[in-house]
Design an enzyme around this catalytic site. Sequence first.
Site, mmCIF file in Angstrom:
data_model
loop_
_atom_site.group_PDB
_atom_site.id
_atom_site.type_symbol
_atom_site.label_atom_id
_atom_site.label_comp_id
_atom_site.label_asym_id
_atom_site.label_seq_id
_atom_site.Cartn_x
_atom_site.Cartn_y
_atom_site.Cartn_z
ATOM 1 N N CYS A 120 66.257 15.268 30.283
ATOM 2 C CA CYS A 120 66.986 14.006 30.324
ATOM 3 C C CYS A 120 67.307 13.480 28.928
ATOM 4 C CB CYS A 120 66.180 12.951 31.081
ATOM 5 S SG CYS A 120 65.776 13.454 32.763
ATOM 6 N N HIS B 42 63.968 18.424 43.951
ATOM 7 C CA HIS B 42 64.289 19.586 43.117
ATOM 8 C C HIS B 42 63.179 19.963 42.140
ATOM 9 C CE1 HIS B 42 65.524 17.903 39.062
ATOM 10 N NE2 HIS B 42 65.581 16.802 39.778
ATOM 11 N N SER C 282 60.619 13.741 44.156
ATOM 12 C CA SER C 282 61.932 14.357 44.031
ATOM 13 C C SER C 282 61.906 15.760 44.618
ATOM 14 C CB SER C 282 62.334 14.424 42.545
ATOM 15 O OG SER C 282 63.558 15.104 42.374
ATOM 16 N N THR D 173 64.965 8.905 40.265
ATOM 17 C CA THR D 173 65.453 7.825 39.407
ATOM 18 C C THR D 173 65.814 6.597 40.236
ATOM 19 O OG1 THR D 173 66.235 9.315 37.670
ATOM 20 C CG2 THR D 173 67.255 7.143 37.780
ATOM 21 N N GLN E 272 56.275 15.184 39.141
ATOM 22 C CA GLN E 272 55.767 16.479 38.686
ATOM 23 C C GLN E 272 54.484 16.897 39.400
ATOM 24 O OE1 GLN E 272 57.305 18.494 36.537
ATOM 25 N NE2 GLN E 272 58.922 17.098 35.895
#
Length: 355
Positions: free
Chosen positions: A301, A183, A181, A69, A164
């Site tokens: 989210c 995680h 990202s 983000t 992703q």
Amino acid sequence: MTYLDYQATTPLAPEALKAMLPWLEQGHANPHSPHRAGRQARAAVEVARDQVAALLPAGGRVVFTSGATEALNWAIKGTSGGGGIVTTAIEHAAILDTAQATGRPLTVLPVDGEGLVAPQPVADGTGLVAAMLVNNEVGTIQPVAALADAAHRAGAWMLCDAVQGYGRIAIPEAVDLIAVSAHKIYGPKGIGALWIRDGITLPPLLHGGDQEGGRSGTLSPALCAGFGAAASLMATQAERDAAHVERLWALAVEQFGPDWTINGSTTQRYHGNLNVRRNGLDVARLMSDCRDIAFSAGSACASGSGRPSHVLTALGLTEREAKSSIRLGFGRYTSEAELTEAIDRINMAARAQGR
């Protein structure tokens, strides 16, 4: 608990945890300090940076952030003087909301019923084109290379949200900015990165010590080490992970059967994402009846908003169809047995609603 929500987050790989522990237990030095302990911490950060970069195109640099983000916000707001923004209707809120917040002219491209955008000429005066590589809700793989070509013909930069797809799908060399990202690839939460092509300079999003050359904030050696280890594992286990996901996908599609409809493309798709709908399904009741199975009614989210998924409605689904959809995500640590048992229970609970 059977965990089938890999798009929201993945389990932490044991190897990533092992890489983190020394920096949590004893390696407490600030990696930006000049003493020996600080230099040791900094060395661990740089090793991790190289591991993350190994899955990204050559000719750029990896800047660690607090997550994707922040990376997306920085990329979008950092081009604030560069004209309009073009993106797609099924982007993550981190792109759509940030683009709107800039106040710049915004063009949102539609997608077809499979969730695919058709590349088209980009208008003069556009500064940035932004698109996901793999959609987080329906797994559609977008033609990012073609979008980048269109962007460059108009003199714009191409931002790829690869959260992703990183480590799973090849990222086109033509992009200029990439957000990733940890995680989502079996690494820790709280860390991501922005890859910036050589020759591009972004003004800071965060002001302070400029520890990362454009990004301020003290880095966590533990988080960096975990991210790096997870990225390295994605590289070494890529073929094994891909084969396992394909087996799980085939099993899951067969197990759900004809009473369920797959949302999105079945071919231009990452098969670790299965988004399906069933006519008349009460998803809230289903999740209550299957409370020991972790799956999703949409993006994590946006959970709890009560609104239908903007991704599913962009595909042309009615509000009712969108609200009767569920998303299952699976990967490296999902066994065939637990997936089969979970889908059996979901099917049983769904059929009970029609009695």
